[in-house]
Scaffold this motif. Structure first.
Motif, PDB file in Angstrom:
ATOM      1  N   PRO A  73       0.775  -1.250   0.080  1.00  0.00           N
ATOM      2  CA  PRO A  73       0.017  -0.220  -0.211  1.00  0.00           C
ATOM      3  C   PRO A  73       0.835   1.192  -0.055  1.00  0.00           C
ATOM      4  CG  PRO A  73       0.195  -0.860   2.163  1.00  0.00           C
ATOM      5  CD  PRO A  73       0.973  -1.570   1.354  1.00  0.00           C
ATOM      6  N   GLU A  74       0.107   2.380  -0.117  1.00  0.00           N
ATOM      7  CA  GLU A  74       1.039   3.664   0.092  1.00  0.00           C
ATOM      8  C   GLU A  74       1.229   3.718   1.473  1.00  0.00           C
ATOM      9  OE1 GLU A  74      -0.610   7.020  -2.054  1.00  0.00           O
ATOM     10  OE2 GLU A  74      -1.431   5.917  -3.777  1.00  0.00           O
ATOM     11  N   ALA A  75       2.298   4.801   1.644  1.00  0.00           N
ATOM     12  CA  ALA A  75       2.441   4.964   3.135  1.00  0.00           C
ATOM     13  C   ALA A  75       3.335   6.297   3.370  1.00  0.00           C
ATOM     14  CB  ALA A  75       3.639   3.787   3.813  1.00  0.00           C
ATOM     15  N   ARG A  76       3.020   6.810   4.477  1.00  0.00           N
ATOM     16  CA  ARG A  76       3.863   8.225   4.810  1.00  0.00           C
ATOM     17  C   ARG A  76       5.039   8.045   5.093  1.00  0.00           C
ATOM     18  NH1 ARG A  76      -1.082   8.500   7.963  1.00  0.00           N
ATOM     19  NH2 ARG A  76      -2.795   9.849   6.926  1.00  0.00           N
ATOM     20  N   THR A  77       5.497   6.902   5.740  1.00  0.00           N
ATOM     21  CA  THR A  77       7.069   6.582   5.977  1.00  0.00           C
ATOM     22  C   THR A  77       7.308   5.150   5.519  1.00  0.00           C
ATOM     23  OG1 THR A  77       6.884   8.052   8.044  1.00  0.00           O
ATOM     24  CG2 THR A  77       8.565   6.520   7.581  1.00  0.00           C
ATOM     25  N   THR A  78       8.482   4.934   5.044  1.00  0.00           N
ATOM     26  CA  THR A  78       8.747   3.767   4.374  1.00  0.00           C
ATOM     27  C   THR A  78      10.168   3.281   5.059  1.00  0.00           C
ATOM     28  OG1 THR A  78       7.572   3.972   2.332  1.00  0.00           O
ATOM     29  CG2 THR A  78       9.277   2.361   2.413  1.00  0.00           C
ATOM     30  N   VAL A  79      10.417   2.131   5.548  1.00  0.00           N
ATOM     31  CA  VAL A  79      11.614   1.517   6.019  1.00  0.00           C
ATOM     32  C   VAL A  79      11.801   0.312   4.889  1.00  0.00           C
ATOM     33  CG1 VAL A  79      12.609   0.314   7.722  1.00  0.00           C
ATOM     34  CG2 VAL A  79      11.113   2.152   8.334  1.00  0.00           C
ATOM     35  N   ARG A  80      12.934   0.516   4.226  1.00  0.00           N
ATOM     36  CA  ARG A  80      13.331  -0.577   3.338  1.00  0.00           C
ATOM     37  C   ARG A  80      14.203  -1.576   3.946  1.00  0.00           C
ATOM     38  NH1 ARG A  80      11.723   0.420  -1.702  1.00  0.00           N
ATOM     39  NH2 ARG A  80      10.857   2.269  -2.541  1.00  0.00           N
ATOM     40  N   ALA A  81      13.651  -2.996   3.988  1.00  0.00           N
ATOM     41  CA  ALA A  81      14.436  -3.694   4.678  1.00  0.00           C
ATOM     42  C   ALA A  81      15.053  -4.876   3.726  1.00  0.00           C
ATOM     43  CB  ALA A  81      13.475  -4.686   5.505  1.00  0.00           C
ATOM     44  N   SER A  82      15.658  -4.377   2.548  1.00  0.00           N
ATOM     45  CA  SER A  82      16.193  -5.181   1.581  1.00  0.00           C
ATOM     46  C   SER A  82      17.347  -5.893   1.961  1.00  0.00           C
ATOM     47  CB  SER A  82      16.959  -4.045   0.508  1.00  0.00           C
ATOM     48  OG  SER A  82      15.757  -3.201  -0.090  1.00  0.00           O
ATOM     49  N   GLY A  83      17.307  -7.055   1.912  1.00  0.00           N
ATOM     50  CA  GLY A  83      18.231  -7.961   2.237  1.00  0.00           C
ATOM     51  C   GLY A  83      18.416  -8.395   3.539  1.00  0.00           C
ATOM     52  N   ARG A  84      17.310  -7.812   4.379  1.00  0.00           N
ATOM     53  CA  ARG A  84      17.182  -8.182   5.841  1.00  0.00           C
ATOM     54  C   ARG A  84      16.113  -8.986   6.285  1.00  0.00           C
ATOM     55  NH1 ARG A  84      19.593  -2.705   5.620  1.00  0.00           N
ATOM     56  NH2 ARG A  84      21.791  -3.020   6.457  1.00  0.00           N
ATOM     57  N   LEU A  85      16.272  -9.671   7.505  1.00  0.00           N
ATOM     58  CA  LEU A  85      15.319 -10.649   7.914  1.00  0.00           C
ATOM     59  C   LEU A  85      14.365  -9.599   8.867  1.00  0.00           C
ATOM     60  CD1 LEU A  85      14.102 -13.248   8.843  1.00  0.00           C
ATOM     61  CD2 LEU A  85      15.556 -13.505  11.006  1.00  0.00           C
TER      62      LEU A  85
END
Length: 460
Positions: free
Chosen positions: A52-64
């Motif tokens: 979905p769309e979000a006001r704040t995004t945390v990218r967890a690329s490559g992480r558990l």
């Protein structure tokens, strides 16, 4: 005349996306998954491409990404006497009698800064909820100071109001300076429940009642505390079956073993969870399981003191709720729930063989199992929609992960050391890129250093 309009598109407050693997709950994992949060609750999870769309995004690329770890047993104030040299190599009773007189110097300032620093450390180790067992009360309102620190941080905190009434003059271990009368304990326990305990969904602060141990309180206080907890519908916590000296003490003082004493005083119920529980016999273990008593497994503390470890595999087979506890920062000397979860994995395999414990089993103990101990597995310990948005994005250095290609959960505990890259409590980011996002931390560390030096009698 009005015209129909399309309903507004729901925009999440926070979106964690692109995880290598999102662990929603035991048996529910999403490769490349995302998780959405609004109003402190998980509002959705799903695979890549459906975010979905979000006001704040945390990218967890490559992480558990996992649920936040939950600490079911701690003595945070003890980080003021971490690795205290005169005490580190004695038995449990030697260790306690050495440190009790030093802990008698604890005041509100010390309780506050030790809690603030201790909670920062817990957050950095992936812990989003912690209980704390504060049982020395040389001065009033020490639990209040801890709760104030938790509120200042936004940490999810179960304050367990500990107590000791049996001083060395009464046949116990602690000096009178850290004990209280039964009336003082019960009155302050009730005051704390009325002042701070939040029984509602999503509560950040709850209060439990926690006489320290069979050898530090009277039978009458154990019984009266159980009755008070029943009256106010709060949980009960204590140390139980931790040491062979405890067996001897209970037999000589009460004419029975610790678990029998625990039952005789009204504690044998699913309202209770106990720390350590190393030495119940088979019949006692079955009685604890039948009653629904939870166990806080403290692997590092038990190994450092050298007093044995809990039979976690057997406990789980019997249905006991088993969670993780880091125990005090003067016995374990750290407050990393990742380290404790890894220690639980190693001990489980050491005791039961290579098939006895997997990384997923250990994660389940540190999340779902711990939440059951605290009576909150409906909303903590998992990331199903509707759960409290308490989660961790984990970071392992690429050197440590080199070659670990097949299973992110096993790699998380086997490779290490892991740290929390992002820690979220109730939808609020409290650790970002491995660093606590706590404005009062530097000042708390400065005051903590001064208090610790004074407490230990050190000028520098």
């Amino acid at each position: 005349m009005t015209s129909a309009v399309d309903p507004p598109i729901e925009v999440a407050e926070l979106l964690v996306r692109d995880a290598e693997l999102l662990v929603v709950d035991s048996g529910w994992e999403i490769p490349g998954g995302w998780l959405a949060v609004t109003d402190g609750r998980v509002t959705g999870v799903g695979p890549a491409g459906s975010e979905p769309e979000a006001r704040t995004t945390v990218r967890a690329s490559g992480r558990l990404v996992t649920p936040g770890l939950i600490n079911t047993h701690h003595h945070i104030y003890q980080n003021l006497t971490r690795s205290y040299a005169p005490a580190v190599n004695g038995s449990l009773f030697d260790w306690l009698t050495t440190l009790y007189p030093i802990w008698a110097r604890l005041d509100e300032e010390g309780a506050y800064v030790s809690a603030y620093v201790g909670m920062a450390e817990l957050l950095m180790g992936g812990c989003t909820t912690s209980s704390d067992h504060l049982y020395v009360h040389p001065r009033p309102r020490l639990v209040d100071a801890e709760i104030r620190a938790a509120r200042d941080i936004g940490f999810r905190f179960h304050a367990t109001r500990g107590s000791m009434t049996r001083s060395v003059e009464d046949g116990g271990l602690p000096p009178r300076s850290v004990t209280q009368t039964e009336d003082e304990v019960l009155a302050d326990s009730e005051r704390l429940i009325w002042a701070y305990h939040d029984p509602g969904p999503g509560a950040l602060v709850r209060v439990a009642l926690a006489p320290c141990s069979p050898f530090s309180v009277t039978r009458s206080l154990m019984t009266a505390t159980a009755e008070l907890a029943e009256r106010h519908d709060v949980r009960l916590h204590t140390h139980l079956a931790e040491d062979h000296d405890e067996d001897t003490y209970c037999l000589e003082t009460y004419g029975c073993r610790p678990v029998e004493y625990f039952e005789d005083t009204g504690w044998m119920s699913d309202r209770s969870w106990v720390a350590h529980c190393i030495y119940p016999n088979d019949a006692e273990l079955r009685r604890l399981a039948a009653a629904g008593v939870g166990v806080a497994h403290c692997p590092s503390s038990n190994m450092l003191i050298g007093g044995g470890t809990a039979r976690v595999g057997e406990m789980r087979e019997l249905g006991l709720p088993v969670g993780i506890g880091c125990d005090g920062s003067a016995s374990t000397d750290h407050a990393s729930l990742w380290m404790e979860t890894r220690a639980a994995l190693l001990l489980g395999r050491y005791r039961g063989g290579p098939g006895a414990m997997t990384a997923r089993d250990a994660l389940d103990i540190a999340t779902r199992g711990s939440a059951r101990c605290l009576g909150r597995d409906d909303e903590l310990g998992h990331l199903r929609p509707g759960a409290c948005a308490d989660l961790v994005v984990w970071d392992l250095h690429e050197v440590a992960l080199a070659g670990a290609l097949s299973d992110p959960v096993e790699a998380w505990l086997r490779c290490g050391p892991a740290r929390a890259w992002t820690t979220v409590v109730g939808g609020r980011v409290l650790v970002d890129r491995g660093e606590p996002r706590l404005p009062g931390l530097l000042e708390a560390l400065r005051v903590h250093g001064a208090v610790a030096r004074a407490m230990q009698g050190r000028s520098t």
